[in-house]
Design a protein around this motif. Structure first.
Motif, short mmCIF file in Angstrom:
data_model
loop_
_atom_site.label_atom_id
_atom_site.label_comp_id
_atom_site.label_asym_id
_atom_site.label_seq_id
_atom_site.Cartn_x
_atom_site.Cartn_y
_atom_site.Cartn_z
N MET A 1 175.66 0.05 -37.99
CA MET A 1 176.14 0.33 -39.33
C MET A 1 177.66 0.41 -39.26
O MET A 1 178.22 0.94 -38.29
CB MET A 1 175.58 1.65 -39.85
CG MET A 1 174.06 1.69 -39.97
SD MET A 1 173.38 0.47 -41.14
CE MET A 1 173.94 1.15 -42.72
N ILE A 2 178.33 -0.12 -40.27
CA ILE A 2 179.79 -0.15 -40.29
C ILE A 2 180.30 0.61 -41.50
O ILE A 2 179.83 0.41 -42.63
CB ILE A 2 180.32 -1.60 -40.34
CG1 ILE A 2 179.86 -2.37 -39.10
CG2 ILE A 2 181.84 -1.61 -40.42
CD1 ILE A 2 180.32 -3.81 -39.09
N VAL B 1 184.64 1.42 -38.35
CA VAL B 1 183.97 2.08 -37.23
C VAL B 1 182.47 1.74 -37.26
O VAL B 1 181.84 1.73 -38.31
CB VAL B 1 184.17 3.60 -37.29
CG1 VAL B 1 183.24 4.32 -36.32
CG2 VAL B 1 185.62 3.96 -36.99
N ARG B 2 181.92 1.45 -36.08
CA ARG B 2 180.51 1.10 -35.96
C ARG B 2 179.68 2.31 -35.53
O ARG B 2 180.13 3.13 -34.73
CB ARG B 2 180.31 -0.02 -34.93
CG ARG B 2 180.78 -1.38 -35.40
CD ARG B 2 180.65 -2.41 -34.30
NE ARG B 2 180.92 -3.73 -34.82
CZ ARG B 2 180.00 -4.57 -35.28
NH1 ARG B 2 178.74 -4.22 -35.25
NH2 ARG B 2 180.34 -5.75 -35.76
N LEU B 3 178.46 2.38 -36.06
CA LEU B 3 177.50 3.41 -35.70
C LEU B 3 176.20 2.75 -35.24
O LEU B 3 175.80 1.72 -35.79
CB LEU B 3 177.20 4.31 -36.89
CG LEU B 3 178.34 5.10 -37.51
CD1 LEU B 3 177.85 5.80 -38.78
CD2 LEU B 3 178.89 6.11 -36.52
N ALA C 1 169.76 3.29 -34.51
CA ALA C 1 168.58 4.09 -34.20
C ALA C 1 168.81 5.60 -34.22
O ALA C 1 167.88 6.37 -34.47
CB ALA C 1 168.00 3.68 -32.86
N THR C 2 170.03 6.05 -33.97
CA THR C 2 170.25 7.49 -33.79
C THR C 2 171.09 8.14 -34.88
O THR C 2 171.18 9.36 -34.92
CB THR C 2 170.93 7.75 -32.43
OG1 THR C 2 172.14 6.99 -32.36
CG2 THR C 2 170.01 7.37 -31.28
N THR C 3 171.70 7.36 -35.75
CA THR C 3 172.54 7.95 -36.79
C THR C 3 171.75 8.08 -38.09
O THR C 3 170.80 7.35 -38.35
CB THR C 3 173.78 7.09 -37.06
OG1 THR C 3 173.37 5.78 -37.48
CG2 THR C 3 174.65 6.99 -35.81
N LEU D 1 174.57 5.80 -47.59
CA LEU D 1 175.56 6.88 -47.64
C LEU D 1 175.21 7.89 -46.56
O LEU D 1 174.04 8.15 -46.28
CB LEU D 1 175.54 7.58 -49.00
CG LEU D 1 176.11 6.83 -50.20
CD1 LEU D 1 175.86 7.63 -51.48
CD2 LEU D 1 177.59 6.58 -50.02
N THR D 2 176.22 8.47 -45.94
CA THR D 2 175.99 9.48 -44.92
C THR D 2 177.02 10.58 -45.05
O THR D 2 178.16 10.34 -45.47
CB THR D 2 176.04 8.87 -43.51
OG1 THR D 2 175.72 9.87 -42.54
CG2 THR D 2 177.41 8.29 -43.19
#
Length: 264
Positions: free
Chosen positions: A126-127, A146-148, A151-153, A230-231
């Protein structure tokens, strides 16, 4: 062969006459620089992409001529050049949902004292395309680009939970191939997240991506069919698991509905 660089190819039909393999290889070379290294030689790029070194040499030469890579004679290595920046800036600056949602994200960040971001998927990542945080907060800085990991975010889990079943199965298969050593743990975390989404409409990452970060994520459905996420999150010493579960995640879900009502 780097599985992340092959994810999209695996979903393509065996023989697609419209698919330009040379273009795909050139883009794979550019994507190799997202793996963390700032400068790389042809051998490094060949290792990451799985492409033959002579092919990589032709690609890097062409991309340098076009202004997407620059070459350092001293280092005998390549790095991304302004052509890539121009493309990325054009995408982000013209992203209408980013422009319209920013005031809402700013207000959410200010009132919750968290970092809140708008993200899109790129293969197994995810970017961030937008990130807002309180002015006085210096931790958990997530700049655009920034990349995420998926599986874990919280953002990645929310995106996966909202995907169509057939497409999600392809992505999960690629994740399994990429993380064989800890797939059982990752799969269990994804299963919990999918249950959370089915029950509550959000996903959580409570120390799963970073043991010091608690976060929530929700999918964002745009009118043109685009899926984003959204996070919001903060260091665990500032935001407890209980607060994320019982308050912030629900507020984030409401924020997503507010953004969707903007008609983007």
């Amino acid at each position: 062969m780097n599985e992340e660089l092959e994810t999209l190819k695996e979903t393509l039909p065996g023989k697609d006459r419209k698919f330009v393999e040379a273009l795909s290889r050139g883009l794979d070379v550019l994507r190799a620089f997202s793996q963390g290294a700032v400068v790389m030689g042809n051998q490094d790029i060949a290792r990451i992409t799985g492409l033959p070194k002579p092919t990589v040499s032709r690609m890097t030469y062409t991309l340098t001529k076009l202004g997407y890579l620059s070459y350092s004679p001293q280092l005998e290595k390549y790095q991304l050049d302004s052509g890539v920046l121009a493309l990325g800036y054009a995408y982000v600056s013209n992203l209408r949902v980013r422009q319209l949602a920013k005031p809402y994200l700013d207000e959410f960040a200010r009132t919750t004292n968290t970092s809140v971001g708008l993200t899109c998927r790129d293969r197994l990542s995810m970017i961030y395309v937008e990130n807002c945080r309180p002015a006085e907060t210096t931790s958990l800085r997530m700049d655009v680009g920034v990349r995420l990991p998926l599986a874990t975010t919280a953002a990645g889990r929310a995106y996966l939970a909202a995907m169509k079943e057939e497409e999600r199965s392809h992505v999960i298969a690629a994740l399994k191939d990429r993380h064989p050593e800890n797939w059982d743990e990752l799969e269990a975390g994804l299963a919990r997240s999918f249950d959370d989404y089915a029950t509550h409409g959000f996903c959580l990452s409570l120390g799963d991506w970073d043991r010091n970060v608690n976060a929530a994520g929700v999918p964002l459905f745009l009118q043109d069919g685009t899926l984003m996420a959204l996070t919001c999150g903060a260091p665990s010493y500032l935001v407890s698991e209980e607060k994320v579960k019982n308050q912030l995640a629900h507020q984030l879900a409401m924020l997503a509905r507010d953004v969707e009502r903007l008609g983007v």
